[in-house]
Write an enzyme that holds these catalytic residues in place. Structure first.
Site, PDB file in Angstrom:
ATOM      1  N   LYS A  48       4.214  -9.287   0.862  1.00 40.56           N
ATOM      2  CA  LYS A  48       3.597  -8.498  -0.207  1.00 40.56           C
ATOM      3  C   LYS A  48       4.428  -8.572  -1.479  1.00 40.56           C
ATOM      4  O   LYS A  48       3.897  -8.710  -2.581  1.00 40.56           O
ATOM      5  CB  LYS A  48       3.403  -7.049   0.264  1.00 40.56           C
ATOM      6  CG  LYS A  48       2.329  -6.940   1.360  1.00 40.56           C
ATOM      7  CD  LYS A  48       2.314  -5.597   2.083  1.00 40.56           C
ATOM      8  CE  LYS A  48       1.384  -5.670   3.289  1.00 40.56           C
ATOM      9  NZ  LYS A  48       1.400  -4.438   4.116  1.00 40.56           N
ATOM     10  N   GLN A  92       4.339   1.138   5.077  1.00 37.25           N
ATOM     11  CA  GLN A  92       4.169   0.095   6.090  1.00 37.25           C
ATOM     12  C   GLN A  92       4.136   0.733   7.479  1.00 37.25           C
ATOM     13  O   GLN A  92       5.067   1.442   7.861  1.00 37.25           O
ATOM     14  CB  GLN A  92       5.309  -0.928   5.984  1.00 37.25           C
ATOM     15  CG  GLN A  92       5.133  -2.132   6.887  1.00 37.25           C
ATOM     16  CD  GLN A  92       3.924  -2.991   6.510  1.00 37.25           C
ATOM     17  OE1 GLN A  92       3.710  -3.302   5.336  1.00 37.25           O
ATOM     18  NE2 GLN A  92       3.109  -3.361   7.497  1.00 37.25           N
ATOM     19  N   ASP A 115      -3.895   0.973   0.194  1.00 37.70           N
ATOM     20  CA  ASP A 115      -4.205   0.497   1.542  1.00 37.70           C
ATOM     21  C   ASP A 115      -5.588   1.007   1.989  1.00 37.70           C
ATOM     22  O   ASP A 115      -6.127   0.532   2.987  1.00 37.70           O
ATOM     23  CB  ASP A 115      -3.149   0.995   2.552  1.00 37.70           C
ATOM     24  CG  ASP A 115      -2.156  -0.095   2.933  1.00 37.70           C
ATOM     25  OD1 ASP A 115      -2.453  -1.284   2.686  1.00 37.70           O
ATOM     26  OD2 ASP A 115      -1.080   0.239   3.473  1.00 37.70           O
TER      27      ASP A 115
END
Lengths: 284, 284
Positions: A48, A92, A115
């Site tokens: 990322k 994460q 997300d």
């Protein structure tokens, strides 16, 4: 049979974003929170970061020890929610066991939830409203769009009802505009082969290597393979290879379109995260 | 064929709630906001008030003129969000055209959103979390539960993808615990008859009188009729009658279970609203 080249599409979409970002005075900014030392998580966050650098986003990884408390993490999220320099941020997953992931996700400001995991974004998506859609389903939609695959009135079968893939993609494809007739299958489905073999579009998202065999696929179907399982292999130097949920060699010849693994849906997920971050920056 | 008696179930569930409420020191409280002079809305709100009185809830109807501005309504919602005496409140829809319904719904505190229309409640429901589920889908689940209808692994076909019925019930029935294999059909579905005739459980929620005919229904199917359309009739004193989405007379003999219209799903919706209000009061 047309092979859906997710890698090439991802590269092209990243290039487009790069050009857009070049003309932006204030560059979009993405922050990733990483708790503990999970190897896979390190790898994903690294990907990322690289994508951000490539496109011209500002990015930052905030690392926390594995014994960070839930309260400490919530305090950090509160800071990011209020930091005007941050357009979007992600936590994460997975988090260490002593932390309740849902409590953490619920604490994210939905406007920064790139997300797309916050319930309000899920709800908005299901209701057909503007929302941050999570990376994998958004990536699938982008691939269908890129290849001009007609979805209207098509029978779509989704194998898997997970909150991050099966559930959102099945809702999205039955929305107005996509207009599929969608069937969601899962571990309790009785006549799975029969149902799958009626699909014009088959999305395999159950996470079981080579589960979908040619007898489950209709001639001319579009097959989207979301699975990615690492298995031992004597044919590769490093001793392992990646397999999808579809037995590619026997299924591919029957398809009109199919995504390979790797190089299909996978490369699109990071692009989707980048698109959401760009969107978050523009909305501000 | 067993006729699902929604009226009787609703009466029984209301009685159960009444007993629960009798032992509560602080009675649950529901507020309804009514804007303008829509006749049907007046009727619905009246039904809700009566149900509250019956069960022992406190209730109040706040009436506003048709020319009330969006800002005034938002101010009122803000007051209700902060009023500790109010457990739940609803905005009776439709609202006058100059008011954006979604803006209004988004302003409701999700913890008081007993209609379950706020995106965060929709998202939580879709993700399988605890949530306020909107009245009609919740009523359908209650009926299935009451009649001990086995849903696990069954093929369920939902006709209609509306945000208040088709979309939520299809998501709910494919969650763990219910475990149906769910197909959502809609106006763009091509092979509707074929799809419907494979259903073990058929939910008709498209809003088209007597749309579902016997050739669309499998022998032994469970049929849930959500439709309710008022049509002219020479057979009734008042000159009209209510029809469901299912051609009852020809479909019923084929079914294992079927809901009539009226007296099936309808009576359950108000009970569902009451259940949500009770839940909101208990959570506090």
């Amino acid at each position: 049979m047309i092979l859906i080249d997710g890698k090439a599409v991802a590269t092209e979409l990243k290039q487009q974003m790069k050009e857009q970002v070049a003309s932006m005075e204030r560059k979009p900014s993405l922050v990733a929170i990483l708790v503990g030392n999970d190897g896979a998580s390190e790898t994903y966050v690294g990907h990322k970061e690289r994508a951000c650098a490539e496109i011209g986003f500002r990015s930052q990884v905030l690392r926390f020890a594995a014994d960070t408390t839930q309260e400490q993490l919530l305090a950090e999220i509160d800071k990011l929610n209020n930091d005007k320099q941050v357009d979007g941020f992600i936590i994460q997953l997975p988090l260490p066991r002593h932390i309740d992931e849902q409590v953490i996700i619920d604490a994210i400001d939905p406007r920064k939830d790139v997300d797309g995991f916050h319930p309000v974004n899920v709800g908005r998506m299901v209701l057909g409203m503007e929302a941050f859609v999570s990376a994998t389903p958004l990536g699938i939609l982008e691939l269908l769009k890129y290849y001009n695959i007609d979805t209207k009135g098509k029978n779509c079968v989704v194998i898997g009802r997970s909150n991050i893939v099966g559930r959102p993609i099945s809702n999205l494809l039955s929305l107005k505009g996509w207009d599929c007739t969608v069937t969601v299958c899962h571990s309790r489905t009785k006549n799975l082969k029969e149902v799958c073999s009626q699909a014009d579009i088959l999305v395999a998202a159950l996470g079981s290597a080579e589960f979908v065999t040619s007898d489950m696929v209709k001639d001319g179907a579009v097959v989207i393979d979301v699975g990615i399982t690492r298995v031992a292999s004597t044919q590769t130097k490093n001793g392992w290879k990646l397999l999808g949920d579809v037995k590619f060699d026997e299924v591919a010849p029957k398809c009109s379109y199919i995504t390979p693994v790797p190089g299909g849906v996978g490369p699109m997920t990071i692009v989707s995260l980048m698109r959401n971050t760009l969107l978050a920056a523009k909305r501000k």
